[in-house]
Design an enzyme around this catalytic site. Sequence first.
Site, PDB file in Angstrom:
ATOM      1  N   CYS A   1       0.935  -1.316  -0.076  1.00 23.68           N
ATOM      2  CA  CYS A   1       0.036   0.248  -0.122  1.00 23.68           C
ATOM      3  C   CYS A   1       0.954   1.344   0.268  1.00 23.68           C
ATOM      4  CB  CYS A   1      -0.804   0.003   1.355  1.00 23.68           C
ATOM      5  SG  CYS A   1      -1.767   1.550   1.623  1.00 23.68           S
TER       6      CYS A   1
ATOM      7  N   GLU B   1      -7.767  -1.033   1.651  1.00 26.84           N
ATOM      8  CA  GLU B   1      -8.007   0.483   1.190  1.00 26.84           C
ATOM      9  C   GLU B   1      -9.095   1.026   2.142  1.00 26.84           C
ATOM     10  OE1 GLU B   1      -5.270   2.078   0.451  1.00 26.84           O
ATOM     11  OE2 GLU B   1      -4.302   0.481  -0.328  1.00 26.84           O
TER      12      GLU B   1
ATOM     13  N   ASP C   1      -2.982  13.959  -6.526  1.00 31.55           N
ATOM     14  CA  ASP C   1      -3.565  14.106  -5.229  1.00 31.55           C
ATOM     15  C   ASP C   1      -2.286  14.042  -4.120  1.00 31.55           C
ATOM     16  OD1 ASP C   1      -2.578  11.284  -5.372  1.00 31.55           O
ATOM     17  OD2 ASP C   1      -4.191  10.391  -4.954  1.00 31.55           O
TER      18      ASP C   1
ATOM     19  N   ASP D   1       4.015   4.673  -8.849  1.00 30.58           N
ATOM     20  CA  ASP D   1       5.334   4.294  -9.292  1.00 30.58           C
ATOM     21  C   ASP D   1       5.349   3.134 -10.333  1.00 30.58           C
ATOM     22  OD1 ASP D   1       4.621   2.204  -7.642  1.00 30.58           O
ATOM     23  OD2 ASP D   1       6.135   2.785  -6.130  1.00 30.58           O
ATOM     24  N   GLY D   2       4.257   2.983 -11.190  1.00 24.27           N
ATOM     25  CA  GLY D   2       4.567   2.015 -12.101  1.00 24.27           C
ATOM     26  C   GLY D   2       4.231   0.307 -11.423  1.00 24.27           C
TER      27      GLY D   2
ATOM     28  N   ASP E   1     -20.169   9.183  -0.636  1.00 24.07           N
ATOM     29  CA  ASP E   1     -19.299   9.473   0.128  1.00 24.07           C
ATOM     30  C   ASP E   1     -17.780   8.997  -0.129  1.00 24.07           C
ATOM     31  OD1 ASP E   1     -21.086  10.605   2.339  1.00 24.07           O
ATOM     32  OD2 ASP E   1     -21.900   8.445   2.312  1.00 24.07           O
TER      33      ASP E   1
ATOM     34  N   HIS F   1      -2.095   1.208   9.222  1.00 18.73           N
ATOM     35  CA  HIS F   1      -1.258  -0.052   9.026  1.00 18.73           C
ATOM     36  C   HIS F   1      -1.096  -1.063  10.308  1.00 18.73           C
ATOM     37  CE1 HIS F   1       0.251   1.437   5.051  1.00 18.73           C
ATOM     38  NE2 HIS F   1      -0.797   0.541   4.781  1.00 18.73           N
TER      39      HIS F   1
END
Length: 313
Positions: free
Chosen positions: A118, A270, A222, A227-228, A210, A279
């Site tokens: 993540c 997520e 954002d 990063d691919g 929401d 986390h």
Amino acid sequence: MALKTLHLFSSAFLLFLVLSSVVNAKRQMPSDQKPSPFDFIKHLEGCHKGNKTKEIHNLKHYLHQFGYLDYPNQIYANNDDFDDLLESAVKTYQYNYHINPTGTLDAETIAKMVTPRCGNPDIVNGTNTMLPRPNKRQNPSSSPTSIHTVSHYSFFSGNPRWPPSKTHLTYGFSPNTPAAAINPVIRAFAKWDSATHFTFSRAQNNQRPDLVIGFHRRDHGDGAPFDGPGGTLAHAFAPTNGRFHYDADETWSVAPVANAFHLETVALHEIGHLLGLGHSSVEGAIMYARIPAGATKNLHADDIQGIRALYNV
């Protein structure tokens, strides 16, 4: 002859199901994927304080990205010196992921660091929220020092949460969302619905949801660029922002498929962020930051305890 024909048809149909479960906006097969942006870490195995090895500056940027390192002077952030601050950051990373905190980039540490994960940081505003926390008994008559269990869930800095009156949340999808990704996300919301005090439903066409789910690439405006393939898989924002983004450069799958990432599992993680969870250091928890290709996970007791603690339910 009829049995042979039926067998061939069945085999072809099963192959179609497996192939159709893979979702990728570039229609990229796993063998075509570029090296992971984390692969540079493999070349640093054995590095420790005092080393001046090429690409140590990239390790500093990696640890800064996930909250472990913040140099007051960019000169030190961009050089290849394995200094005291970097050693301390590596030790903290090792502690969070239950590795012997030597400060040396051993094989176990490398293996964790190169696993796709993540994009949300593990440490927010200098606060290491992944440290184990005592979970005290809820009975007010019990001793304040009485420990019931040890929990490993965490929250965002400042413990942002949805208002007490907002227990039903609606969600919607950006136009760039592949059709095959929608049902896995819906199933992930249903699992959080059944395990918490929250309920969820898909927003109607005339509603402003929401929560909004979408697929994006690289810098998408954002402040948290992707990063691919093979690095950060997705990210989401704390309450009440409501944004959840998949990295469209990854190879995604509906069913578990080797060399592809499971849409529902990543959605479960997520959505936890959307509700306010950070986390967890418990590898079995859905809020553990790392998920290798082909792996699937479900909600864990640590995740549910975290939501209950955050919302006092």
